[in-house]
Design a protein around this motif. Sequence first.
Motif, short mmCIF file in Angstrom:
data_model
loop_
_atom_site.label_atom_id
_atom_site.label_comp_id
_atom_site.label_asym_id
_atom_site.label_seq_id
_atom_site.Cartn_x
_atom_site.Cartn_y
_atom_site.Cartn_z
N ILE A 319 -0.03 3.84 -17.13
CA ILE A 319 -1.42 3.37 -17.28
C ILE A 319 -1.60 2.65 -18.60
N GLN A 320 -1.01 3.20 -19.63
CA GLN A 320 -1.13 2.56 -20.95
C GLN A 320 -0.50 1.17 -20.94
N GLU A 321 0.59 1.02 -20.23
CA GLU A 321 1.26 -0.28 -20.18
C GLU A 321 0.68 -1.17 -19.09
N GLN A 322 -0.33 -0.68 -18.37
CA GLN A 322 -1.04 -1.44 -17.33
C GLN A 322 -0.06 -2.04 -16.30
N ARG A 323 0.72 -1.14 -15.74
CA ARG A 323 1.70 -1.53 -14.71
C ARG A 323 1.66 -0.51 -13.58
N ASP A 324 2.32 -0.88 -12.48
CA ASP A 324 2.40 0.04 -11.37
C ASP A 324 3.21 1.27 -11.77
N VAL A 325 2.79 2.42 -11.27
CA VAL A 325 3.51 3.65 -11.56
C VAL A 325 3.43 4.55 -10.33
N HIS A 326 4.52 5.25 -10.08
CA HIS A 326 4.62 6.16 -8.93
C HIS A 326 5.16 7.50 -9.40
N VAL A 327 4.43 8.57 -9.11
CA VAL A 327 4.85 9.91 -9.49
C VAL A 327 4.53 10.87 -8.34
N VAL A 328 5.23 11.98 -8.31
CA VAL A 328 4.88 13.12 -7.44
C VAL A 328 4.44 14.23 -8.38
N TYR A 344 0.42 6.78 -6.20
CA TYR A 344 0.72 5.41 -6.62
C TYR A 344 -0.48 4.88 -7.37
N VAL A 345 -0.25 4.32 -8.56
CA VAL A 345 -1.33 3.75 -9.36
C VAL A 345 -1.01 2.29 -9.64
N SER A 346 -1.99 1.40 -9.37
CA SER A 346 -1.79 -0.04 -9.60
C SER A 346 -2.99 -0.60 -10.35
#
Length: 816
Positions: A319-328, A344-346
Amino acid sequence: MPSVEPQGKLDQFFLLSQDLFCCIDFAGTLLSVNPTFESLLGYSADALLGKPCGVVVEPRDHPVIEAALASLCRGENVSTFDVCARATDGRRVWLEVAASIGGQVIYVIARDITRRKAVEKQLRRNQRLFRIAGETAHIGGWYMELAVGMPTWSEEVCRLHGMPVGYQPSLEEAIAFYAPHSQPRIKQVFTACCEQGVSFDEELEIVTQQHQRRWVRVIGRAVRDELGQIIQVQGSTQDITERKDTERQLILLERSVESSTNGVVIVDAQRPDLPMVYVNAAFERITGYSREAALGRNCRFLQGADTDAATLAQLRKGIQEQRDVHVVIRNYRRSGAPFWNDLYVSPVRDEAGVVTHFIGAQNDITAQREYQAQLSHNANHDALTGLPNRLLLDQRLAQGCLLARRYQRYLAVLFIDLDDFKPINDTLGHEVGDYILLEVAKRLEEELRPWDTVARFGGDEFIVLLPDLAHESDVLQVVERLLARVSSPYWYRDSELRITASIGIATDNGTIPAPRQLIQQADLAMYKAKRRGRNTFQWYTDELNRKVTERVNLRHALQQAIEQEQFELHYQPQIHYSGRVAGVEALIRWQHPERGNIPPGQFISLAEDTGQIIPISEWVLETACRDAVALNATSSVPMTMAINVSPMQFQRPGFLESLKQVLTRSGLPPELLELELTEGVLMDSAEHTIQALKAIRQLGVHIALDDFGTGFSSLSYLKRLPINKLKVDRSFVNDVAVDSRDAAIIEGVVTMADKLGLDVLIEGVETAEQFHYLRTLQCDHFQGYYFARPMALSALKAYLQAPLEMASGVTVSTSL
């Protein structure tokens, strides 16, 4: 509020939407309506639920609804359509309707389009001809003088309708351009404007000259003269097809997000602490938090103290780098229950590339995680009972053998099979059967030590491993407890059930090379327990293994005999009381190329157990009938061919038809064939058997009841059986001359048969004394070594050519 809630508690969108929102089933019945639906039309929810959705719609629009329902039932997408509804106070309310399928229901959103806000510039009153907007806006003008009654279109209106510039339609032609579902509305509002001066602003669908469909916004108002009389109606027509498509896509997008099974979260990236500004219904369902409880908060409130720190750091960094991230990530529901969130966060960027929002897509994979854990458990355990399965059993068996060898102890394997379990499933159902299996598994576990193992081997079979036994005899105490526990009553829904078990025992001190052989040995011992009456146990022995091996080898040899036609038929004459040969009985012989002669007593019962008796019996029937034809062709008197029929062959579907075919192929007259059946054919279905026997008798084939007196010999059936002959078993003949009881039985059978009109054949006549005595009883036919032994066909022909002088002085006529 409505009482029907197809998908759980109605969400806030349903409650607060300014549009009319309802759910209907595929028959068009109203299941739920929102408050706007009630307030706008004036109907109470109770007055609408359970009614057809067309109850609030003008009858003329019912076909529109019916067509939409039909398309949805076929799984087709339905375009937005307009219908006219009638409020309780008589008002007519035009609704723009969009419908889509959601599981087992149809979601309907209807927007009030009766009074739209004027979003376009007011028509200039002083402008008579059509300069409402530029051509770039695709807005055309029109007017109609009431005195003339002919509309005048601008160039843009002509182009919108696909007509050449300068086209001037009649009023009827102008209205005809509107789609059928829009024509009633344009007529209504145009008439009201002409007659009452009521302005209108409508969004309707037209069909161009080239059959293209376009949505247009039509605005009209009346022009009055100095006296207030309406002299003209003028207005504008604007192509809004693109906007309609956009609105439809937005509605579809909104509907898709709301209908998604995944949770969707939108957070504001421009505000401190990234508060949530939107959550969909799936988020509420997954987390248990309502929209009101979630909006304005940071998503971290779903986390717990044991949420993985490394996962949180990965999420925050993305989120800080303002990129897609996927975690469980491990989150918690409002109830406090944990769930696994596949997140998934976009980022969402504006035209300048600035991140304005983050969208998070949640997927509750708790069930998937649990399923994976269950798969791992199922790999080693039985799905029904939860006991170890074969895979885990093999592991523990190997461990038990290792311990026995290392510490000089014994390992016992018990193979447990429930007695007559199949009838429980067949008659009471698999639900009862599963209950019995679960209860048996529970009882077995309760009787064992903590380090013992009970596994489900398959079906109604269980394996018990007893490691670490000091003496082989120690297993007996366990076996006796298990037999007693399994045989105690079972109670299912207030009904008492009983079942027993047969147990085979195999033991070893760890020296066996292949531990799994213990299961095979215990299995063999279990079958021995079955044959010994069940509800008991048997030990494995080398002698048992030898017998089983012999049986397996004999079965293999029997199959080879069938395929290689190693059988032959011998025939034993049957003597009429007058002294002539009345017939012969076909008896099978097996001359094995290596083992020599194998008596029928050694292989017939095996053939019946394995089903191999069927091809054997078919061969016997075919061969005997063919030989009977040859014998009768050279005989001066008819001779009957008697053939033993296995109960399995007789009860096989199609036996009667196959019998007809054999008679046809061989050419043997049916009255010269006699089928010998034992009383065993009556055991399963006496009525069915009687009907089958009647059908055989109708062919002309004779029927003899073999081994009479050794079975259940029910006289109630005997009087109904369509048979010709009784064959008295040889066991009554051995001592008939000296044992008054045997003599009385035979005399009684002969007398009874005579009263019933049946012939009697006495088997096993071996001495002159037996024959002399039986003749005094006036028996019909005799058979036995006293007259002749079974012989090959060639020997039989020779026997029939030479008369036989018996010790009694009676000459048996055998001449052909």
